[in-house]
Design an enzyme around this catalytic site. Structure first.
Site, mmCIF file in Angstrom:
data_model
loop_
_atom_site.group_PDB
_atom_site.id
_atom_site.type_symbol
_atom_site.label_atom_id
_atom_site.label_comp_id
_atom_site.label_asym_id
_atom_site.label_seq_id
_atom_site.Cartn_x
_atom_site.Cartn_y
_atom_site.Cartn_z
ATOM 1 N N SER A 104 -28.788 -18.934 61.144
ATOM 2 C CA SER A 104 -29.735 -19.559 60.279
ATOM 3 C C SER A 104 -29.166 -20.486 59.323
ATOM 4 O O SER A 104 -28.610 -21.409 59.880
ATOM 5 C CB SER A 104 -30.263 -18.320 59.410
ATOM 6 O OG SER A 104 -31.393 -18.540 58.671
ATOM 7 N N ASP A 226 -40.032 -16.649 66.221
ATOM 8 C CA ASP A 226 -39.160 -16.665 65.221
ATOM 9 C C ASP A 226 -40.131 -17.469 63.797
ATOM 10 O O ASP A 226 -39.951 -18.818 64.202
ATOM 11 C CB ASP A 226 -37.969 -17.308 65.107
ATOM 12 C CG ASP A 226 -36.708 -17.174 64.166
ATOM 13 O OD1 ASP A 226 -37.403 -16.989 62.968
ATOM 14 O OD2 ASP A 226 -35.743 -17.606 64.232
ATOM 15 N N HIS A 254 -36.143 -13.361 63.607
ATOM 16 C CA HIS A 254 -35.206 -14.230 63.177
ATOM 17 C C HIS A 254 -33.636 -13.742 63.539
ATOM 18 O O HIS A 254 -32.785 -14.446 63.158
ATOM 19 C CB HIS A 254 -35.480 -14.896 61.552
ATOM 20 C CG HIS A 254 -34.653 -15.585 61.109
ATOM 21 N ND1 HIS A 254 -34.404 -16.995 61.789
ATOM 22 C CD2 HIS A 254 -33.859 -15.801 60.127
ATOM 23 C CE1 HIS A 254 -33.605 -17.854 61.203
ATOM 24 N NE2 HIS A 254 -33.088 -17.437 60.226
#
Length: 273
Positions: A104, A226, A254
């Site tokens: 991320s 996601d 995610h």
């Protein structure tokens, strides 16, 4: 700032809650976590590399077991502050030819570090990364500006309520409630003042213009479903980072390193050859 090997390492270990395992002299693989989590989120993937890599895990300042007294609002008002920390860690531990695996916003922090010191990194693996979360003209990030404003306002108003609402959305995999419980626990342990600022720095970031400067061989890994970083965000990373490639995993949510660690491990191994 460039440190000689192990100079200041003890202080950095405390600051960033660093752990290092694996054979001395083995290639280094460094795992960086994303927003609201900690190095603990890599517990199902990182051990798979201990036999043939020096595995380094750490917490961003303000997260996990880091020394929260080291948090500086000015320094960490930009992702560059976190990238500087990553570089300090690598130098203090005497690492080189590093494989960096970032999740991320941790993926984008790795990009900034590799741009600053490209010779330090052998390869990048960007898991669920996004150059910009907010849609723009000719660009799809996945969120409208009003959506992000509402998300940040909700987080500011009542962080724990926000965490309870967003943990199942971000994790997905509704048939596996234990995964949502783990993410919610991670969110709940965060320093709320830090979490609010880190959220703004993360969700308002825009690294689109930086990506062409990444010269490190890069694998982009995205999940098919996601909500935070859709496949189109991964396609943008692939198209913007010279020579990079995209691997789309049949996975939900995610946090693929938590929900589908075997798939991710296999994908990283294949990329590293």
């Amino acid at each position: 700032m460039t440190l000689a090997p192990f100079e200041g390492a003890d202080a950095l270990v405390r600051r960033n809650n660093i752990s290092s395992q694996g054979p001395e002299g083995a290639p280094a693989i460094v795992f960086g976590h994303g927003y609201g989590s900690s190095r603990q989120m890599w517990r199902l993937v990182a051990p798979q590399f201990v036999d043939d890599h020096r595995v380094v895990l750490f917490d961003h300042v303000g997260s996990g077991g880091s020394d929260r007294r080291a948090y500086d609002r000015g320094k960490y008002d930009s992702l560059h502050g976190y990238a500087d920390d990553l570089l300090e860690i690598c130098h203090a531990l005497g690492l080189s030819e590093i494989v960096y695996v970032g999740h991320s916003v941790g993926a984008m922090i790795g990009c900034l570090a590799a741009i600053a010191e490209p010779t330090l990194f052998d390869s990048l693996v960007l898991v669920g990364g996004s150059a910009r979360y907010i849609n723009d003209e000719g660009y799809v990030g996945g969120f409208e500006a009003d959506d992000v404003d509402a998300l940040l306002d909700s987080l500011d108003a009542n962080y724990l309520a926000w965490a309870s609402t967003m943990a199942p959305v971000f994790m997905g995999n509704s048939d596996r409630p234990e995964l949502t419980a783990e993410l919610l626990d991670s969110f709940s342990k965060a320093d709320q003042a830090v979490a609010r600022q880190f959220a703004r720095v993360t969700f308002l970031s825009d690294l689109r213009s930086d990506l062409s400067s990444v010269s490190t061989p890069t694998l982009v890994v995205q999940s098919t479903n996601d909500i935070v970083a859709p496949v189109v965000a991964g396609e943008f990373l692939r198209d913007s980072i010279p020579g990079s490639r995209l691997e789309v995993l049949e996975a939900e949510g995610h946090y693929v390193h938590v929900s589908d660690p075997e798939k991710l491990t296999t994908t990283i191994r294949s990329f590293l050859g």
